[in-house]
Design an enzyme around this catalytic site. Structure first.
Site, PDB file in Angstrom:
ATOM      1  N   SER A   1       0.843  -1.223  -0.062  1.00  0.00           N
ATOM      2  CA  SER A   1      -0.164  -0.024  -0.064  1.00  0.00           C
ATOM      3  C   SER A   1       0.931   1.234   0.114  1.00  0.00           C
ATOM      4  O   SER A   1       1.852   1.202   0.787  1.00  0.00           O
ATOM      5  CB  SER A   1      -0.813   0.094   1.200  1.00  0.00           C
ATOM      6  OG  SER A   1      -1.664   1.210   1.432  1.00  0.00           O
TER       7      SER A   1
ATOM      8  N   TYR B   1      -1.344  -0.607  10.860  1.00  0.00           N
ATOM      9  CA  TYR B   1      -1.903  -1.250   9.394  1.00  0.00           C
ATOM     10  C   TYR B   1      -0.785  -1.108   8.488  1.00  0.00           C
ATOM     11  O   TYR B   1      -0.131  -2.148   7.999  1.00  0.00           O
ATOM     12  CB  TYR B   1      -3.165  -0.717   8.828  1.00  0.00           C
ATOM     13  CG  TYR B   1      -3.368  -0.959   7.402  1.00  0.00           C
ATOM     14  CD1 TYR B   1      -3.070   0.083   6.441  1.00  0.00           C
ATOM     15  CD2 TYR B   1      -3.596  -2.354   6.979  1.00  0.00           C
ATOM     16  CE1 TYR B   1      -3.334  -0.244   5.130  1.00  0.00           C
ATOM     17  CE2 TYR B   1      -3.829  -2.456   5.821  1.00  0.00           C
ATOM     18  CZ  TYR B   1      -3.422  -1.580   4.825  1.00  0.00           C
ATOM     19  OH  TYR B   1      -3.516  -1.822   3.639  1.00  0.00           O
TER      20      TYR B   1
ATOM     21  N   LYS C   1       2.243  -3.673   6.664  1.00  0.00           N
ATOM     22  CA  LYS C   1       2.654  -3.712   5.095  1.00  0.00           C
ATOM     23  C   LYS C   1       4.074  -3.590   5.014  1.00  0.00           C
ATOM     24  O   LYS C   1       4.842  -4.259   4.234  1.00  0.00           O
ATOM     25  CB  LYS C   1       1.656  -2.778   4.421  1.00  0.00           C
ATOM     26  CG  LYS C   1       0.329  -2.984   4.396  1.00  0.00           C
ATOM     27  CD  LYS C   1      -0.223  -4.328   3.408  1.00  0.00           C
ATOM     28  CE  LYS C   1      -1.592  -4.527   3.352  1.00  0.00           C
ATOM     29  NZ  LYS C   1      -2.165  -5.563   2.486  1.00  0.00           N
TER      30      LYS C   1
HETATM   31  C1  WQD Z   1      -9.203   9.846   0.726  1.00  0.00           C
HETATM   32  C2  WQD Z   1      -9.581  11.312   1.251  1.00  0.00           C
HETATM   33  C3  WQD Z   1      -9.935  11.872   3.580  1.00  0.00           C
HETATM   34  C4  WQD Z   1     -13.673   9.701   3.833  1.00  0.00           C
HETATM   35  C5  WQD Z   1      -6.734   4.869   3.000  1.00  0.00           C
HETATM   36  C6  WQD Z   1      -5.521   4.075   3.705  1.00  0.00           C
HETATM   37  C7  WQD Z   1      -4.916   3.568   2.517  1.00  0.00           C
HETATM   38  C8  WQD Z   1      -5.583   2.513   1.562  1.00  0.00           C
HETATM   39  C9  WQD Z   1      -6.627   3.294   0.975  1.00  0.00           C
HETATM   40  C10 WQD Z   1      -5.587   0.398   2.383  1.00  0.00           C
HETATM   41  C11 WQD Z   1      -8.831  11.800   2.348  1.00  0.00           C
HETATM   42  C12 WQD Z   1     -11.154  11.940   2.518  1.00  0.00           C
HETATM   43  C13 WQD Z   1     -12.491  10.140   3.423  1.00  0.00           C
HETATM   44  C14 WQD Z   1     -14.761  10.526   4.086  1.00  0.00           C
HETATM   45  C15 WQD Z   1     -13.498  12.314   3.299  1.00  0.00           C
HETATM   46  N1  WQD Z   1      -6.169   1.420   2.357  1.00  0.00           N
HETATM   47  N2  WQD Z   1     -12.541  11.480   3.321  1.00  0.00           N
HETATM   48  N3  WQD Z   1     -14.732  11.977   4.139  1.00  0.00           N
HETATM   49  O1  WQD Z   1      -7.049   7.778   3.800  1.00  0.00           O
HETATM   50  O2  WQD Z   1      -6.257   8.055   1.321  1.00  0.00           O
HETATM   51  O3  WQD Z   1      -6.111   5.902   2.269  1.00  0.00           O
HETATM   52  O4  WQD Z   1      -7.515   4.044   2.130  1.00  0.00           O
HETATM   53  O5  WQD Z   1      -4.575   0.025   1.726  1.00  0.00           O
HETATM   54  O6  WQD Z   1      -3.944   2.705   3.282  1.00  0.00           O
HETATM   55  O7  WQD Z   1      -4.973   5.143   4.463  1.00  0.00           O
HETATM   56  O8  WQD Z   1      -8.303   6.892   1.568  1.00  0.00           O
HETATM   57  O9  WQD Z   1     -10.720   7.089   1.031  1.00  0.00           O
HETATM   58  O10 WQD Z   1     -10.037   7.069   3.540  1.00  0.00           O
HETATM   59  O11 WQD Z   1      -9.649   9.240   2.214  1.00  0.00           O
HETATM   60  O12 WQD Z   1     -13.270  13.644   3.259  1.00  0.00           O
HETATM   61  O13 WQD Z   1     -15.720  10.160   4.879  1.00  0.00           O
HETATM   62  O14 WQD Z   1     -11.003  11.255   1.545  1.00  0.00           O
HETATM   63  O15 WQD Z   1      -9.836  12.843   4.320  1.00  0.00           O
HETATM   64  O16 WQD Z   1      -8.560  13.143   2.157  1.00  0.00           O
HETATM   65  P1  WQD Z   1      -6.693   7.543   2.356  1.00  0.00           P
HETATM   66  P2  WQD Z   1      -9.825   7.494   1.911  1.00  0.00           P
END
Ligand code: WQD
Length: 366
Positions: free
Chosen positions: A144, A168, A172
């Site tokens: 990841s 997490y 990885k």
């Molecule tokens: C994306 C953006 C949030 C939800 C995570 C893990 C990573 C991988 C992918 C496993 C961010 C914003 C999110 C919401 C929001 N997973 N957001 N409101 O955090 O980039 O990555 O998922 O491998 O390891 O860290 O993805 O989709 O959670 O967030 O504003 O209800 O959307 O703040 O900027 P992220 P995400």
């Protein structure tokens, strides 16, 4: 043996497809796993799936089978159960493994580090020991972008120092280290470490897709559940980042492109020993609001949202340098954010409660 065209010629080698192989996919009933099973079957491979179903449904495999006309053998097995893992290798002549199985919620891992280290690390060690014992030494590992941590400049490049900032991500990173040490100690191993950015979307049929249990942590599945009426509104975590529209930017990649990247990596390592790592991303950043607007276009109506405070641990922006996957594997993303949202919406609209026919009963201790 099929030979790859040399990169010395400056021409991206075409990942020559190898003959039919029997591939074990751990975590193969999950979101990325099920899409990869489909891509593998479409590429002519036979597939065996091992999954403990803790975060997924076997229904996904039944639907993959509908789409490909092929059936993957399924074993409901937990990787921490070493004898059960061995039994799968006793039963099938496995040629290579794609390893997805593991717990994967960043926030949950902070609350329950022991469960994450036990499941993800011990599970992987059991898998590798069973592989070695059965002379199976080709593995594609689901890593990841979170391993890049919070100090690297963007775009992220594979040779950068890594340092995850949550349990997490550290599992990885540690599994990458285990696989690197293994490959460096024993040149019979063929190892690909794939660092995903943000997988979204669904197979264009709308029959398989992301089915998070409980409240979605990730952006697009949450937006999709608002759009289908399961959630009231999207909370946008932070509108004051130093980005063009103030919301955070990420590198979104269509899950079908991601699945195809696994087939390309499998082809590449089939004939090459050693340890290699590739970013699987688009190389471009999209903001939360840009993704929201794109999803609204797919749905055809506005989606309610509110800009709130930042989420702890979030970075303002990151995306991939995706050049090495193109140069080595001849792979790059093909789908746009609009296509990701269209495909994600088609899945969600047709399956409001994911693989459950109706709204799951609220957990008794909810
Ligand atoms: C994306 C953006 C949030 C939800 C995570 C893990 C990573 C991988 C992918 C496993 C961010 C914003 C999110 C919401 C929001 N997973 N957001 N409101 O955090 O980039 O990555 O998922 O491998 O390891 O860290 O993805 O989709 O959670 O967030 O504003 O209800 O959307 O703040 O900027 P992220 P995400």
């Amino acid at each position: 043996m099929l030979q790859h065209r040399s990169t010395e010629s400056g021409v991206a080698p075409i990942s020559a497809s190898v003959g039919t192989m029997k591939i074990l996919v751990t975590g193969g009933t999950g979101y990325i796993g099920s899409h990869t099973v489909l891509s593998l079957q479409e590429a002519g491979h036979d597939v065996v799936v091992l999954d403990n179903l803790v975060n997924s449904s076997e229904e996904s495999l039944r639907r993959v089978s509908e789409l490909t006309g092929k059936t993957a053998a399924f074993h409901q097995v937990d990787l921490v159960d070493e004898p059960a893992v061995e039994a799968v290798f006793d039963q099938h002549q496995i040629d290579a493994v794609i390893h997805f199985a593991g717990l994967k919620a960043v926030g949950e891992s902070v609350q329950e580090p022991l469960a994450y280290y036990y499941n993800n690390i011990v599970g992987t060690l059991n898998l590798l020991r069973a592989m070695d014992k059965h002379n199976v030494r080709s593995i594609v590992f689901s890593s990841s972008a979170t391993v890049y941590g919070e100090h690297n400049p963007i775009p992220y490049i594979e040779k950068m120092e890594i340092g995850a900032n949550n349990p997490y991500g550290r599992t990885k990173e540690q599994i990458e280290d285990i696989l690197s040490d293994l490959g460096n100690a024993d040149d019979r191993w063929h190892i690909a470490l794939l660092r995903y950015f943000n997988p979204v979307g669904a197979h264009p049929s709308g029959r398989i897709g992301e089915d998070p249990q409980g409240i979605p942590n990730n952006l697009v599945p949450f937006i999709a559940q608002v759009a289908v009426g399961r959630r009231e509104k999207l909370m946008v975590f932070g509108g004051d980042y130093d980005t063009p529209d103030g919301t955070a930017q990420r590198d979104y990649i269509h899950v079908v492109d991601l699945a195809d990247g696994h087939v390309a990596a499998l082809n590449y390592i089939a004939e090459r020993a050693g340890v290699r790592r590739w970013n699987l991303g688009s190389g471009r950043g999209s903001s939360v609001l840009e993704v929201l607007r794109s999803f609204e276009k797919a749905v055809g109506q506005p989606i309610p949202y509110e800009i709130t405070g930042r989420r702890a641990g979030d970075l303002p922006a990151f995306w991939a340098d995706a050049s090495s996957a193109l140069a080595d594997l001849g792979w790059s993303t093909t789908k746009t954010v609009d296509q990701m949202c269209e495909d994600h919406w088609r899945w969600q609209k047709n399956n409001p409660y994911g693989y459950n026919a109706a709204e799951p009963a609220a957990a008794s201790n909810a």
